[in-house]
Design a protein around this motif. Sequence first.
Motif, short mmCIF file in Angstrom:
data_model
loop_
_atom_site.label_atom_id
_atom_site.label_comp_id
_atom_site.label_asym_id
_atom_site.label_seq_id
_atom_site.Cartn_x
_atom_site.Cartn_y
_atom_site.Cartn_z
N ARG A 2 0.86 -1.19 0.00
CA ARG A 2 0.00 0.00 0.00
C ARG A 2 0.89 1.23 0.00
N ASP A 14 1.78 5.09 1.01
CA ASP A 14 1.56 6.00 2.12
C ASP A 14 0.53 7.06 1.71
N ARG A 15 -0.44 7.33 2.58
CA ARG A 15 -1.50 8.30 2.25
C ARG A 15 -0.97 9.72 2.14
N GLY A 17 2.96 9.54 -1.23
CA GLY A 17 2.74 8.40 -2.11
C GLY A 17 4.00 7.74 -2.64
#
Length: 110
Positions: A71, A73-74, A77
Amino acid sequence: MHSLLPQSETELTEIATLLKALGDPNRLRIFAELMKGDTCNAELNEALGLSPNLLSHHLRVLSETGLITSRRDRIDGRWIYYSVDRETATRWRSWFNTLLDPARIKVRPV
């Protein structure tokens, strides 16, 4: 996977692919490191000392087997975090527990 060795060629191929993926020492080390919790490339590089290209290759193989997920990182990115897929790990743990259960070994009568 209820029976020990499935009859379907697809399931047998899936098992062989998983064993092949974990059969590489570097992938086994990466998987063991990820079993400690999610982490990013930089942390894996620091822990294992693999070149970035080699690490990416092994992460891709593990990801293709469904053993790990990634995933972004929010907030930033550019960072990608990798983790073991819990559902997949649970499934294979159950299968390996059955496969490697010594109680299944029958003793031939004398």
